[in-house]
Design a protein around this motif. Structure first.
Motif, PDB file in Angstrom:
ATOM      1  N   PHE A 128     -31.195 -17.783 -20.770  1.00  0.00           N
ATOM      2  CA  PHE A 128     -29.924 -17.155 -21.117  1.00  0.00           C
ATOM      3  C   PHE A 128     -29.496 -16.156 -20.044  1.00  0.00           C
ATOM      4  O   PHE A 128     -28.316 -16.096 -19.666  1.00  0.00           O
ATOM      5  CB  PHE A 128     -30.051 -16.452 -22.477  1.00  0.00           C
ATOM      6  N   VAL A 129     -30.431 -15.370 -19.529  1.00  0.00           N
ATOM      7  CA  VAL A 129     -30.128 -14.340 -18.538  1.00  0.00           C
ATOM      8  C   VAL A 129     -29.588 -14.955 -17.258  1.00  0.00           C
ATOM      9  O   VAL A 129     -28.720 -14.381 -16.594  1.00  0.00           O
ATOM     10  CB  VAL A 129     -31.381 -13.477 -18.255  1.00  0.00           C
ATOM     11  N   ASP A 130     -30.052 -16.124 -16.890  1.00  0.00           N
ATOM     12  CA  ASP A 130     -29.608 -16.773 -15.653  1.00  0.00           C
ATOM     13  C   ASP A 130     -28.114 -17.079 -15.666  1.00  0.00           C
ATOM     14  O   ASP A 130     -27.494 -17.166 -14.607  1.00  0.00           O
ATOM     15  CB  ASP A 130     -30.382 -18.072 -15.420  1.00  0.00           C
ATOM     16  N   HIS A 131     -27.517 -17.217 -16.840  1.00  0.00           N
ATOM     17  CA  HIS A 131     -26.109 -17.592 -16.936  1.00  0.00           C
ATOM     18  C   HIS A 131     -25.185 -16.391 -17.087  1.00  0.00           C
ATOM     19  O   HIS A 131     -23.966 -16.550 -17.142  1.00  0.00           O
ATOM     20  CB  HIS A 131     -25.901 -18.541 -18.117  1.00  0.00           C
ATOM     21  N   LEU A 132     -25.743 -15.196 -17.168  1.00  0.00           N
ATOM     22  CA  LEU A 132     -24.913 -14.007 -17.341  1.00  0.00           C
ATOM     23  C   LEU A 132     -24.398 -13.492 -16.005  1.00  0.00           C
ATOM     24  O   LEU A 132     -25.057 -13.634 -14.980  1.00  0.00           O
ATOM     25  CB  LEU A 132     -25.720 -12.888 -18.014  1.00  0.00           C
ATOM     26  N   ALA A 133     -23.226 -12.879 -16.049  1.00  0.00           N
ATOM     27  CA  ALA A 133     -22.667 -12.235 -14.860  1.00  0.00           C
ATOM     28  C   ALA A 133     -23.413 -10.914 -14.627  1.00  0.00           C
ATOM     29  O   ALA A 133     -23.936 -10.322 -15.572  1.00  0.00           O
ATOM     30  CB  ALA A 133     -21.185 -11.962 -15.070  1.00  0.00           C
ATOM     31  N   PRO A 134     -23.470 -10.464 -13.389  1.00  0.00           N
ATOM     32  CA  PRO A 134     -24.158  -9.193 -13.123  1.00  0.00           C
ATOM     33  C   PRO A 134     -23.506  -8.037 -13.884  1.00  0.00           C
ATOM     34  O   PRO A 134     -22.298  -7.839 -13.809  1.00  0.00           O
ATOM     35  CB  PRO A 134     -23.993  -8.988 -11.619  1.00  0.00           C
ATOM     36  N   SER A 135     -24.317  -7.328 -14.649  1.00  0.00           N
ATOM     37  CA  SER A 135     -23.841  -6.203 -15.447  1.00  0.00           C
ATOM     38  C   SER A 135     -25.049  -5.387 -15.903  1.00  0.00           C
ATOM     39  O   SER A 135     -26.186  -5.841 -15.775  1.00  0.00           O
ATOM     40  CB  SER A 135     -23.055  -6.698 -16.668  1.00  0.00           C
ATOM     41  N   PRO A 136     -24.820  -4.215 -16.451  1.00  0.00           N
ATOM     42  CA  PRO A 136     -25.939  -3.438 -16.985  1.00  0.00           C
ATOM     43  C   PRO A 136     -26.662  -4.161 -18.119  1.00  0.00           C
ATOM     44  O   PRO A 136     -27.879  -4.069 -18.242  1.00  0.00           O
ATOM     45  CB  PRO A 136     -25.285  -2.156 -17.488  1.00  0.00           C
TER      46      PRO A 136
ATOM     47  N   ARG B 244     -27.068  -7.386 -18.400  1.00  0.00           N
ATOM     48  CA  ARG B 244     -27.933  -8.406 -17.791  1.00  0.00           C
ATOM     49  C   ARG B 244     -29.213  -7.767 -17.262  1.00  0.00           C
ATOM     50  O   ARG B 244     -30.306  -8.316 -17.435  1.00  0.00           O
ATOM     51  CB  ARG B 244     -27.201  -9.120 -16.661  1.00  0.00           C
ATOM     52  N   THR B 245     -29.081  -6.596 -16.628  1.00  0.00           N
ATOM     53  CA  THR B 245     -30.258  -5.908 -16.103  1.00  0.00           C
ATOM     54  C   THR B 245     -31.225  -5.566 -17.227  1.00  0.00           C
ATOM     55  O   THR B 245     -32.442  -5.752 -17.095  1.00  0.00           O
ATOM     56  CB  THR B 245     -29.837  -4.625 -15.357  1.00  0.00           C
ATOM     57  N   GLN B 246     -30.705  -5.093 -18.338  1.00  0.00           N
ATOM     58  CA  GLN B 246     -31.564  -4.760 -19.478  1.00  0.00           C
ATOM     59  C   GLN B 246     -32.245  -6.001 -20.032  1.00  0.00           C
ATOM     60  O   GLN B 246     -33.435  -5.980 -20.371  1.00  0.00           O
ATOM     61  CB  GLN B 246     -30.754  -4.064 -20.554  1.00  0.00           C
ATOM     62  N   LEU B 247     -31.492  -7.105 -20.122  1.00  0.00           N
ATOM     63  CA  LEU B 247     -32.098  -8.344 -20.616  1.00  0.00           C
ATOM     64  C   LEU B 247     -33.137  -8.895 -19.635  1.00  0.00           C
ATOM     65  O   LEU B 247     -34.146  -9.465 -20.053  1.00  0.00           O
ATOM     66  CB  LEU B 247     -31.020  -9.388 -20.903  1.00  0.00           C
ATOM     67  N   GLU B 248     -32.899  -8.723 -18.331  1.00  0.00           N
ATOM     68  CA  GLU B 248     -33.897  -9.143 -17.343  1.00  0.00           C
ATOM     69  C   GLU B 248     -35.181  -8.341 -17.510  1.00  0.00           C
ATOM     70  O   GLU B 248     -36.282  -8.893 -17.434  1.00  0.00           O
ATOM     71  CB  GLU B 248     -33.362  -8.956 -15.920  1.00  0.00           C
TER      72      GLU B 248
ATOM     73  N   LYS C 171     -38.428  -3.405  -8.595  1.00  0.00           N
ATOM     74  CA  LYS C 171     -38.163  -2.773  -7.298  1.00  0.00           C
ATOM     75  C   LYS C 171     -37.004  -3.466  -6.593  1.00  0.00           C
ATOM     76  O   LYS C 171     -36.167  -2.821  -5.959  1.00  0.00           O
ATOM     77  CB  LYS C 171     -39.406  -2.801  -6.427  1.00  0.00           C
ATOM     78  N   LYS C 172     -36.939  -4.794  -6.727  1.00  0.00           N
ATOM     79  CA  LYS C 172     -35.844  -5.544  -6.113  1.00  0.00           C
ATOM     80  C   LYS C 172     -34.503  -5.160  -6.754  1.00  0.00           C
ATOM     81  O   LYS C 172     -33.505  -4.956  -6.064  1.00  0.00           O
ATOM     82  CB  LYS C 172     -36.088  -7.043  -6.269  1.00  0.00           C
ATOM     83  N   ARG C 173     -34.493  -5.032  -8.077  1.00  0.00           N
ATOM     84  CA  ARG C 173     -33.263  -4.620  -8.771  1.00  0.00           C
ATOM     85  C   ARG C 173     -32.843  -3.219  -8.332  1.00  0.00           C
ATOM     86  O   ARG C 173     -31.659  -2.960  -8.108  1.00  0.00           O
ATOM     87  CB  ARG C 173     -33.472  -4.648 -10.291  1.00  0.00           C
TER      88      ARG C 173
END
Length: 161
Positions: free
Chosen positions: A32-40, A42-46, A69-71
């Motif tokens: 599911f996370v792979d299909h989300l647009a970059p946003s806060p 998405r970061t939380q779900l990652e 660290k990459k994020r």
């Protein structure tokens, strides 16, 4: 007004609920996370997916830390880019203002009226009346001598009967 409103959407179960495992949750969440647009969000779900992946053993703990660290590095790079953009805009505005001031000074030296001053004389910039800057410097004693509207300051003798 005191009664409870009915919900616009009713969710009715089609069958008994099925419990999915943590590994299945991780798999669904990662896809599911792979299909989300970059946003806060998405970061939380990652981060959640990474934590679940470490828990179920799908990813190593060091890999989860490396992803974090990459994020952080990507976020820092985006911040630096925004700062550079703001600085470039600020420098461009300052250069444009300096050029406009230079043009106005050159026009004043040549005896011409500066283009940005035309609107102020016409009263177009901030209403119809003169602005505070249009009034000259007033010093003590700058009162007109022949003001007919004001009474004389000298006292006149009163008629005594």
């Amino acid at each position: 007004m005191e009664r409870q409103l009915t919900a616009p959407l009713r969710i009715e179960p089609l069958g008994p609920p099925t419990k999915i495992s943590t590994k299945q949750t991780y798999t669904h969440l990662a896809q599911f996370v792979d299909h989300l647009a970059p946003s806060p969000a998405r970061t939380q779900l990652e981060r959640l997916a990474d934590a679940l992946g470490v828990e179920v053993g799908a990813i190593a703990a060091s890999e989860g830390e490396a992803r974090e660290k990459k994020r952080e590095a990507e976020r820092a790079a985006a911040r630096a880019e925004r700062r550079r953009t703001r600085e470039a805009v600020r420098v461009a505005e300052a250069e444009a203002e300096a050029k406009a001031d230079k043009d106005a000074l050159e026009a004043a030296i040549e005896g011409e009226e500066a283009p940005e001053d035309e609107g102020e004389e016409m009263g177009e910039n901030f209403g119809d009346g003169p602005t505070m800057d249009d009034r000259g410097d007033v010093e003590y004693g700058d009162v007109p001598e022949d003001d007919e509207d004001e009474p004389d300051n000298e006292t006149q003798p009163m008629d005594e009967d």
